[in-house]
Design a protein around this motif. Structure first.
Motif, short mmCIF file in Angstrom:
data_model
loop_
_atom_site.label_atom_id
_atom_site.label_comp_id
_atom_site.label_asym_id
_atom_site.label_seq_id
_atom_site.Cartn_x
_atom_site.Cartn_y
_atom_site.Cartn_z
N SER A 184 -10.37 -0.76 2.00
CA SER A 184 -11.78 -0.89 2.35
C SER A 184 -12.18 0.09 3.45
N PRO A 185 -13.36 0.66 3.34
CA PRO A 185 -13.86 1.57 4.36
C PRO A 185 -14.32 0.82 5.61
N HIS A 239 -13.56 6.19 5.57
CA HIS A 239 -12.21 5.72 5.29
C HIS A 239 -11.25 6.26 6.34
N VAL A 240 -10.40 5.37 6.85
CA VAL A 240 -9.39 5.78 7.83
C VAL A 240 -8.04 5.29 7.36
N LYS A 241 -6.97 5.99 7.78
CA LYS A 241 -5.63 5.67 7.29
C LYS A 241 -5.15 4.31 7.79
N ASN A 242 -5.45 3.97 9.05
CA ASN A 242 -5.01 2.70 9.61
C ASN A 242 -5.90 2.31 10.78
N ASP A 243 -5.77 1.06 11.22
CA ASP A 243 -6.64 0.53 12.27
C ASP A 243 -6.36 1.14 13.63
N GLU A 244 -5.20 1.79 13.80
CA GLU A 244 -4.88 2.40 15.09
C GLU A 244 -5.84 3.54 15.43
N ILE A 245 -6.51 4.07 14.41
CA ILE A 245 -7.45 5.17 14.62
C ILE A 245 -8.81 4.68 15.14
N LEU A 246 -9.09 3.38 14.95
CA LEU A 246 -10.41 2.85 15.30
C LEU A 246 -10.79 3.04 16.77
N PRO A 247 -9.87 2.82 17.75
CA PRO A 247 -10.25 3.07 19.15
C PRO A 247 -10.63 4.53 19.40
N GLU A 248 -9.97 5.47 18.68
CA GLU A 248 -10.30 6.88 18.84
C GLU A 248 -11.71 7.17 18.32
N ILE A 249 -12.09 6.49 17.23
CA ILE A 249 -13.44 6.65 16.69
C ILE A 249 -14.46 6.13 17.70
#
Length: 300
Positions: A221-222, A255-265
């Motif tokens: 899911s995006p 779309h992101v590879k994993n949730d660890e990227i969300l804080p960077e976004i």
């Protein structure tokens, strides 16, 4: 592989059924066919269990060609619309099925007690089938299907006529069987059931497989972002995370590879003086995929 098919086709006078299905099912997995009513799901199962002869193509079940008599002894099958003799008790029904399976009479009583425990009907075995609720009838049907302790189980719409409590009971049984290492082929049109119990899913439409994959693959899911003060510079930087992100007014879907990227976004948005009002995974992805794949029309 427990199930292998190669361009397997079954049609009736050149119409209906299914066409050119090639798939494989591994030992111990729950594999689901998802499709609208009339998509060819039940015809596919009846062909695999040897009730119908394929029009073309071929397949293997437990290493033997479709229809092999010895292999049938290792298969359990719950049809979609089954009817049992209403005047029999639950115990009598299971006992008669055991005789049809040619089970050793010394082992029948012990196995029936095991099955009653698995399907949650202990204490109800002396009631007549006509006294059973829909959920109990479905569970006694499952009991008949697993009575011979099969390696492979085919379940055709096992929860479609049940209320939420009944569906949960059947799901719990499926989980128990999976824990025992059984391979389960499930037909359904209920998206919630697929999400909860399946390892892999194939979407069938008009007799053809449209997509196939694991639940994780199909439901990647995006992330949906609601952003205020959204600048072009911010969008360009967010494209470093997803070059194909989509923006509609103040909402961005990416779309992101994993949730660890969300804080960077989130850092990127704040650095560019954006106002992050919402960040969440998009819901109902399987439903969206299903409708996009098979359409919304009722073709019955």
């Amino acid at each position: 592989m427990v199930i292998e098919t190669y361009d397997l086709t079954k049609q009736f006078g050149g119409k209906g059924g299914f066409q050119n299905i090639s798939l494989s099912v591994k030992e111990g997995e729950v594999f689901s066919f998802l499709g609208k009513n009339g998509a060819g799901k039940s015809t596919f199962i009846r062909t695999l269990v040897g009730m119908l002869y394929p029009t073309s193509g071929n397949g293997m079940i437990l290493g033997k060609p479709i229809g092999d008599v010895e292999t049938k002894k290792k298969i359990g099958y719950l049809p979609e619309l089954f009817q049992y003799h209403k005047w029999l008790t639950g115990y009598e029904l299971l006992f008669n099925h055991a005789l049809l399976y040619k089970m050793n009479k010394k082992d029948i009583r012990k196995r029936i007690q095991e099955v009653l425990d698995i399907v949650g009907l202990k204490g109800h075995e002396d009631k007549k089938i006509k006294q059973y609720s829909k959920g109990m009838k479905q569970r006694i049907g499952l009991g008949c299907a697993i009575l011979s302790d099969p390696e492979l189980l085919f379940l055709d719409e096992p929860t479609s006529a049940l209320d939420p409590v009944g569906r949960k009971h059947v799901r719990d049984i499926i989980f128990k069987l999976k824990e025992q290492g059984k391979t389960i082929f499930l037909n359904t049109h209920l998206l919630s059931e697929v999400e909860l119990v399946s390892d892999r899913v194939a979407i069938l439409d008009k007799g053809k497989i449209k997509t196939i994959g694991t639940i994780k693959e199909l439901m990647h899911s995006p992330v949906v972002l609601s952003i205020g003060n959204c600048s072009e510079k911010m969008i360009n930087e967010l494209k470093n995370f997803d070059p194909y992100l989509e923006k509609v007014e103040n909402e961005i879907e990416m779309h992101v590879k994993n949730d660890e990227i969300l804080p960077e976004i989130a850092k990127c948005i704040i650095k560019n003086e954006g106002l992050l009002y919402m960040m969440k995974r998009k819901e109902n992805i399987l439903e969206e995929l299903f409708i996009k794949t098979v359409g919304e029309e009722d073709e019955r």
